[in-house]
Design an enzyme around this catalytic site. Structure first.
Site, PDB file in Angstrom:
ATOM      1  N   HIS A   1       0.865  -1.466   3.566  1.00 26.88           N
ATOM      2  CA  HIS A   1       1.225  -2.304   2.409  1.00 26.88           C
ATOM      3  C   HIS A   1       0.612  -1.634   1.169  1.00 26.88           C
ATOM      4  CE1 HIS A   1       0.781  -5.382   5.669  1.00 26.88           C
ATOM      5  NE2 HIS A   1       1.688  -6.089   5.039  1.00 26.88           N
TER       6      HIS A   1
ATOM      7  N   ASP B   1      -3.003  -2.411   0.726  1.00 26.58           N
ATOM      8  CA  ASP B   1      -3.968  -1.832   1.676  1.00 26.58           C
ATOM      9  C   ASP B   1      -4.598  -0.574   1.118  1.00 26.58           C
ATOM     10  OD1 ASP B   1      -2.713  -3.652   3.340  1.00 26.58           O
ATOM     11  OD2 ASP B   1      -1.661  -2.144   4.539  1.00 26.58           O
TER      12      ASP B   1
HETATM   13  C1  XUL Z   1       1.798 -10.610   9.431  1.00 24.11           C
HETATM   14  C2  XUL Z   1       2.423  -9.305   9.767  1.00 24.11           C
HETATM   15  C3  XUL Z   1       2.482  -8.277   8.686  1.00 24.11           C
HETATM   16  C4  XUL Z   1       3.778  -7.546   8.629  1.00 24.11           C
HETATM   17  C5  XUL Z   1       3.928  -6.675   7.404  1.00 24.11           C
HETATM   18  O1  XUL Z   1       1.755 -11.510  10.476  1.00 24.11           O
HETATM   19  O2  XUL Z   1       2.840  -9.090  10.877  1.00 24.11           O
HETATM   20  O3  XUL Z   1       1.467  -7.357   8.912  1.00 24.11           O
HETATM   21  O4  XUL Z   1       3.936  -6.712   9.753  1.00 24.11           O
HETATM   22  O5  XUL Z   1       3.719  -7.371   6.227  1.00 24.11           O
END
Ligand code: XUL
Ligand code: CO
Length: 436
Positions: A100, A103
């Site tokens: 993300h 992150d």
């Molecule tokens: C949350 C989740 C996230 C998604 C990406 O439960 O799985 O990490 O994979 O935003």
């Protein structure tokens, strides 16, 4: 290079008899199953978020992990975090990673500053990804942590948040494209509601549909060849999330004419929260033609939370990869561990060992699934069960010109009294157990 994993050697395959906890017993990257190596079948990815950002907090307690890059949210520490992350990817020998925006870079005071920092970190990644370094399975935007998103991202009642999200997703898609990412993921962590009392469901779904349509348009505009993936989840953090499960997402895509443009990233733990098995969600995705990728992390079956644990059940892995193989295997997708250590697993070695075990369980599951398909162990009985439908008479009932009253008349004339046959569930379960 960072010092964090300095004492840990790259993990290698030692074979099923090895007792070394830091070696693969089943995952032999270059071993072939059919025309593909295990590395090509499984396409492992490690997530940045839970490994390098999550501090070990739970609803009743704060940080348990004390990583050297935690003390402050600065660009210098973001680079130190990236050094450790890429060391771990290399030690594990994973071909992919995922992140993300939130992150990898500290948030700036303005959108422009946040995007500048994201791009600086992407420059830093680009060097680490060169010359055989890990590739990007997917990029995504965190539009759920900051308080501005508490009432939703694209579904927010405030149009300024919708616009903020447009800028955020655009920047993340640009970076994903630049780094050669193979997919772009949208997980709607706040796209839902806490209470219907303050929620205009109709509006929010319209907003989400328009937003997704514009994401797809932008993908084509910039020439991004990867897949757009929605990650279904029924709840947590919100009481109800609109992307509840695969079938719900499909209905939503159909409504906005996006079913050929968007696929799903299916996570085992999210399937469990939705009251489904992982294989159900995967079978549904394959049947509807929207299978994309998987997040291979499970939940605790008793707690009812999204505990994001590493996979450790050979039979669950076998049934999951059975569906993946039946879908034709991964194309742009892969096996991402969106998984968290338990908060008492404090050491650098715990991070590596968790992934080693998880990769091994997946490899074992893949091998079992591959053999079940090769031996026609489940498809044979399944075909036999539906064999009655192979006849011309049976097929005629499904033809476009068949009518309910026409079929009724024939049934009344033929006077066949259908005789039930065993579904043989236990025999089939025994067959699966022979392969795992
Ligand atoms: C949350 C989740 C996230 C998604 C990406 O439960 O799985 O990490 O994979 O935003
Ligand atoms: Co996930």
């Amino acid at each position: 290079m960072s010092q964090y994993f300095a004492d840990i050697a790259p993990v290698t395959f030692e074979g099923a008899d090895s007792t070394n906890p830091m070696a693969f017993r089943h995952y032999n990257p270059q071993e072939k199953l059919g025309g593909k190596t295990m590395e090509e079948h499984l396409r492992f990815a490690v997530c940045y978020w839970h490994n390098f950002v999550w501090e070990g907090n739970d609803p009743f307690g704060g940080q348990t992990f004390q990583r050297p890059w935690f003390p402050a949210d600065t660009m210098e520490l973001a680079r130190a975090k990236a050094d450790a992350a890429f060391d771990m990817f290399r030690i594990l020998g994973v071909p992919f990673f995922c992140f993300h925006d939130h992150d990898v870079r500290p948030e700036g005071d303005s959108l422009a500053e946040s995007h500048k920092r994201l791009n600086e970190m992407a420059d830093y990644f680009e060097k680490k990804m060169a010359n055989g370094g890990p590739r990007l399975l997917w990029g995504t935007a965190n539009m759920f942590s900051n308080r501005r998103y508490m009432a939703g991202a694209s579904t927010n009642p405030d149009p300024d948040v919708f616009a903020y999200c447009a800028s955020t997703v655009k920047a993340c898609m640009d970076v994903t494209h630049r780094l050669g990412g193979e997919n772009y993921v949208l997980w709607g962590g706040r796209e839902g509601y806490e209470t219907l009392l303050n929620t205009d469901l109709g509006r929010e779904l319209e907003q989400m549909g328009r937003f997704l349509s514009m994401v797809v348009e932008y993908k084509h505009k910039i020439g991004f060849k990867g897949a757009i993936l929605i990650e279904p989840k029924p709840q947590e953090p919100t009481k109800h999330q609109y992307d509840y499960d695969v079938a719900t997402v499909y209905g939503f895509l159909k409504r906005f004419g996006l079913e050929d443009e968007v696929k799903v990233n299916v996570e085992q733990g999210h399937a469990i929260l939705a009251g489904h098995s992982f294989e159900h969600e995967l079978a549904m995705a394959r049947t509807l033609g929207i299978f994309g990728s998987i997040d291979m992390n499970r939940n605790d079956y008793q707690s009812g939370w999204d505990t994001d644990q590493f996979p450790n059940s050979p039979s669950e892995a076998a049934l999951a990869y059975y569906e993946v193989l039946m879908a034709g295997g991964f194309t742009t997708g892969g096996t991402n561990f969106d998984a968290k250590l338990r908060r008492q697993s404090l050491d650098a070695e715990d991070l590596i060992a968790a992934h080693v075990g998880a990769m091994d369980i997946c490899a074992r599951g893949l091998k079992s699934a591959y053999r079940m398909i090769e031996d026609d162990a489940l498809e044979g009985p399944r075909r036999a069960r539906y064999a009655g439908w192979d006849s011309a008479d049976a097929q005629a009932m499904l033809a476009a010109d068949a009518t309910l009253d026409g079929i009724a008349a024939r049934a009344e004339q033929a006077r066949v009294n259908p005789q039930p046959r065993s579904g043989a569930q236990e025999k089939l379960e025994n067959i699966v157990n022979r392969y795992v």
